[in-house]
Design an enzyme around this catalytic site. Structure first.
Site, PDB file in Angstrom:
ATOM      1  N   SER A 233       0.815  -1.208   0.000  1.00  0.00           N
ATOM      2  CA  SER A 233       0.000   0.000   0.000  1.00  0.00           C
ATOM      3  C   SER A 233       0.858   1.271   0.000  1.00  0.00           C
ATOM      4  CB  SER A 233      -0.967  -0.048   1.196  1.00  0.00           C
ATOM      5  OG  SER A 233      -1.966   0.930   1.082  1.00  0.00           O
ATOM      6  N   LYS A 258      -0.614  -4.092  -3.413  1.00  0.00           N
ATOM      7  CA  LYS A 258      -1.926  -3.583  -2.994  1.00  0.00           C
ATOM      8  C   LYS A 258      -2.065  -2.166  -3.529  1.00  0.00           C
ATOM      9  CE  LYS A 258      -5.062  -2.743   0.831  1.00  0.00           C
ATOM     10  NZ  LYS A 258      -5.558  -1.508   0.210  1.00  0.00           N
TER      11      LYS A 258
END
Length: 331
Positions: A233, A258
């Site tokens: 992320s 992600k």
């Protein structure tokens, strides 16, 4: 669909790249998500990262491990919201995980703990063979992107500079992300200019985050970034920005992947529905989702995960994890 959650407690669970901002959290220190399909997994819950020093980390749980059950309840059809309900609990209470590591299945009993959230650790590593006293490398371990992260990174850089470091290592291993704006601010610390990340949807680029260098603090010293499959992320956004702008050399392994931006809608029964609305792309237009960031070089297989052992891999030429300082910072 990929979601991730950092289960110290329900209040602190990371959902869709968000993170709790408390000064301390209670839980087992796991960030988990749904399998991406890269490893042939289609059900259950996969470990993105285990918070360094936390109960799960000390028990040997690693990124990529599959959680089969929580307190004997199968995770095959369990959502991360259900998992949060099972993993949270008072400090000092226990929870049992059934974990698959490769071909081995383990039962892992854990005790929930309260842990202070200091997102940054730093130290100086003295390396041999470079001048009278050797070179000084500033090592910064960033564990999460909470509201303190960018300020803590700046403070670490300033402190290390007072000790005349000549290069930096930014360790993003097992950092599963957190607050998106903090990731952007930390990228600005290291970059003198350039695109940080593109926000894209089905019609193309929707938004661009970049920097003009006005917030740069350390844009000139050699920089190495360490990543692994627990890097996800916001960590991937930061690593991708530093790599694509040729600001840093990446060492480690392919990151988690992600890169979706999701909105969560609460349903009438109390459950949640996550809808993908956009995705992240690096400055070179690499789609982070399911692919991740590919490092420039791999680390030795024996390279330690813990920050306490890092300096030894720069200092001892006969060590199995040795990294030559000159080669490490060659740009």
């Amino acid at each position: 669909m990929i979601l991730s959650a950092g289960f110290w407690s329900l209040k602190s669970s990371r959902i869709c790249g968000q993170s709790g901002t408390q000064s301390s959290l209670t839980g087992v220190g796991l960030s988990i998500g749904y399998p991406t399909g890269k490893d042939g997994l289609s059900s259950g819950l996969v470990v993105i990262s285990a918070a360094p020093g936390g109960p799960a980390y000390r028990a040997g749980i690693s990124p990529g491990d599959l959680i089969l059950a929580i307190d004997d309840k199968s995770t095959e059809s369990m959502t991360i919201y259900d998992a949060a309900e099972h993993l949270q609990g008072p400090e000092g209470t226990g929870v049992d995980l059934t974990v698959r590591q490769g071909s081995e299945i383990r039962n892992v009993p854990l005790i929930r703990e309260r842990v202070s959230l200091n997102p940054v650790k730093s130290k100086i590593c003295k390396t041999p063979g470079m001048g009278k006293d050797g070179a000084r490398v500033g090592y910064i371990k960033l564990t999460s992107f909470n509201q303190n992260a960018s300020g803590a990174v700046k403070e670490a850089i300033e402190t290390l500079r007072k000790d005349n470091v000549s290069a930096f290592v930014l360790d993003l291993r097992d950092n599963s992300g957190g607050l998106f704006p903090e990731g952007i601010e930390i990228a600005k610390i290291w970059l003198d200019k350039g695109v940080i990340v593109y926000i894209c949807d089905s019609r193309g680029v929707r938004d661009i985050y970049d920097t003009d260098g006005s917030n740069a603090v350390a844009a000139s010293e050699p920089l190495v970034v360490l990543v692994n499959k627990g890097t996800a992320s916001a960590s991937e956004i930061l690593a991708g920005a530093l790599k694509d702008n040729k600001r840093a050399t990446l060492f480690g392994e392919q990151t988690f992947g992600k890169g979706k931006i999701q909105s969560v809608f609460e349903l009438s029964d109390g459950s949640g529905l996550a809808v993908t609305v956009a995705r992240y792309e690096t400055p070179a237009h690499t789609d982070i989702d399911k692919i991740g960031i590919i490092p420039d070089y791999r680390l030795p297989a024996s390279f330690p995960r813990d920050d306490e052992s890092f300096c030894g891999c720069l200092q001892d030429p006969v060590s199995a994890c040795y990294l030559d300082e000159v080669k490490l910072f060659a740009r």
